[in-house]
Motif scaffolding. Structure first.
Motif, short mmCIF file in Angstrom:
data_model
loop_
_atom_site.label_atom_id
_atom_site.label_comp_id
_atom_site.label_asym_id
_atom_site.label_seq_id
_atom_site.Cartn_x
_atom_site.Cartn_y
_atom_site.Cartn_z
N PHE A 290 0.82 -1.21 0.00
CA PHE A 290 0.00 0.00 0.00
C PHE A 290 0.86 1.26 0.00
O PHE A 290 0.47 2.28 -0.58
CB PHE A 290 -0.94 -0.01 1.21
N LYS A 291 2.01 1.22 0.66
CA LYS A 291 2.89 2.39 0.67
C LYS A 291 3.37 2.69 -0.75
O LYS A 291 3.44 3.86 -1.18
CB LYS A 291 4.07 2.12 1.60
N GLU A 292 3.71 1.64 -1.51
CA GLU A 292 4.14 1.82 -2.89
C GLU A 292 3.00 2.32 -3.77
O GLU A 292 3.17 3.21 -4.61
CB GLU A 292 4.70 0.50 -3.44
N LYS A 305 -2.74 12.44 2.03
CA LYS A 305 -2.59 12.57 3.47
C LYS A 305 -3.53 11.63 4.22
O LYS A 305 -3.13 10.95 5.18
CB LYS A 305 -2.86 14.02 3.89
N ALA A 306 -4.79 11.56 3.76
CA ALA A 306 -5.78 10.67 4.40
C ALA A 306 -5.38 9.21 4.24
O ALA A 306 -5.52 8.40 5.17
CB ALA A 306 -7.16 10.91 3.80
N ALA A 307 -4.86 8.86 3.07
CA ALA A 307 -4.46 7.47 2.82
C ALA A 307 -3.27 7.08 3.70
O ALA A 307 -3.23 5.98 4.25
CB ALA A 307 -4.11 7.29 1.35
N LEU A 331 -8.09 1.01 1.92
CA LEU A 331 -6.86 1.35 1.20
C LEU A 331 -6.84 0.74 -0.20
O LEU A 331 -6.33 1.34 -1.16
CB LEU A 331 -5.65 0.88 2.01
N THR A 332 -7.40 -0.47 -0.31
CA THR A 332 -7.47 -1.10 -1.64
C THR A 332 -8.34 -0.26 -2.56
O THR A 332 -7.99 -0.03 -3.74
CB THR A 332 -8.05 -2.53 -1.51
N TRP A 333 -9.46 0.22 -2.04
CA TRP A 333 -10.38 1.05 -2.87
C TRP A 333 -9.74 2.38 -3.24
O TRP A 333 -9.84 2.84 -4.39
CB TRP A 333 -11.66 1.29 -2.05
N VAL A 334 -9.03 3.00 -2.30
CA VAL A 334 -8.42 4.30 -2.56
C VAL A 334 -7.31 4.21 -3.61
O VAL A 334 -7.15 5.11 -4.44
CB VAL A 334 -7.85 4.88 -1.23
#
Length: 336
Positions: A290-292, A305-307, A331-334
């Protein structure tokens, strides 16, 4: 701070005790005979007339403010035993415009031990409760409520039943002391040094902080055995409530401890895996992925920022928790 006078049996109303005293209405639990406690009066309530009365006589009467019906006051009655009404708390915290109809007739006669002016203009009266009493006549209602008094004595018989009541109350308090911090060693010591069964019952009743109707009913109970019988009911109720509170607290602590233990174990496992060069666990893989993805998505600044905040929250959640899957899905959706 409340104290109990251990010489209450030796405290008798003096022969020159004034037959007329000023009443100070109170809205909380009453001060029972034998107890020493402060009464705080605001600057506008401790008037010049009240100050003169206290200085002249040295005694005051403390009477609880009545509850009242939500619509209007019930009609006055000459039958002092007729006070069974559906009532709610008196809705004037400043106690303005109180009349003789607004207070209970049974209260406590007190000697004013000390008067202290406080920085905010209010006055602290340290009073010593002497005797239960009943208002026999209202002399004056303004500017002070002046009444004639009829003093009561406790009614008790020293027998085996009274001893049984006393021991039952002490045992109940000992049980409560294990889960209720108010019933501490100082409280138990005061109970053991109570000079009479009646004063013991009063001390415990005060510690329970009864509501106004119960406190007034207890105050009007002169027969000590009946006072103990009511007290045991109150103590049983207090014990039941304390047990429920303890159960809830224990359940919450168990859940918190479980999650904390799982979190620490997983962190330890992560360190061990790193030390051994073993494959990363699923949570570590998720964090890296997710960071990548967040870096690659080139989102608007607020969205990124929210993510990142959600990613930080994900790192603090155990992957066995339902919240972990919710955060992971978000996080997957974002990042999709």
């Amino acid at each position: 701070m409340l104290k109990i006078n251990e010489d209450i049996d030796d405290v008798e109303v003096p022969a020159d005790f004034p037959k007329e005293v000023v009443v100070i209405p109170i809205v909380n639990s009453p001060i029972f005979p034998g107890m020493i406690a402060p009464i705080i009066l605001s600057e506008d309530k401790f008037t010049k007339e009240l100050d003169e009365q206290v200085a002249k006589i040295g005694y005051v009467a403390l009477n609880l403010v009545k509850f009242k019906e939500s619509a209007e006051y019930y009609p006055s009655t000459d039958d002092e035993d007729v006070e069974e009404y559906e009532m709610e708390a008196y809705d004037d915290p400043e106690l303005k415009d109180l009349t003789s109809k607004d207070i209970y007739k049974v209260g406590v006669l007190c000697k004013v031990v000390k008067k202290l002016k406080l920085p905010d203009g209010s006055v602290n009266l340290l009073v010593h409760g002497l005797k239960r009493f009943r208002i026999s006549k209202f002399i004056k209602e303004a500017p002070l409520l002046i009444v004639k008094t009829e003093v009561f004595e406790d009614v008790h018989e020293a027998d085996e039943e009274l001893d049984a009541y006393t021991r039952s109350v002490i045992n109940q308090v000992k049980k409560l002391s294990e889960i209720n911090p108010y019933f501490n060693e100082e409280m138990k010591l005061a109970m053991l040094n109570s000079p009479s069964p009646g004063s013991l019952a009063d001390l415990v009743a005060f510690a329970l902080s009864l509501d106004v109707p119960e406190a007034q009913d207890f105050l009007e109970t002169l027969v000590v055995k009946k006072r103990f019988a009511k007290l045991l009911v109150y103590l049983k109720r207090e014990k039941d409530v304390a047990d429920i509170q303890k159960k809830i607290t224990d359940e919450v602590n168990d859940k918190v401890n479980k999650y904390q233990r799982e979190y620490f174990l997983r962190e330890q496992l992560k360190v061990i895996r790193n030390e051994l060069g073993m494959e990363e666990d699923e949570k570590t893989k998720d964090m890296k992925k997710f960071k990548e993805l967040i870096a690659e998505c080139k989102m608007p600044e607020d969205a990124e920022k929210a993510a990142l905040e959600e990613l930080e929250r994900l790192d603090s959640i155990a992957d066995s928790s339902p919240e972990y899957n919710i955060a992971r899905t978000y996080l997957t959706w974002v990042t999709t």
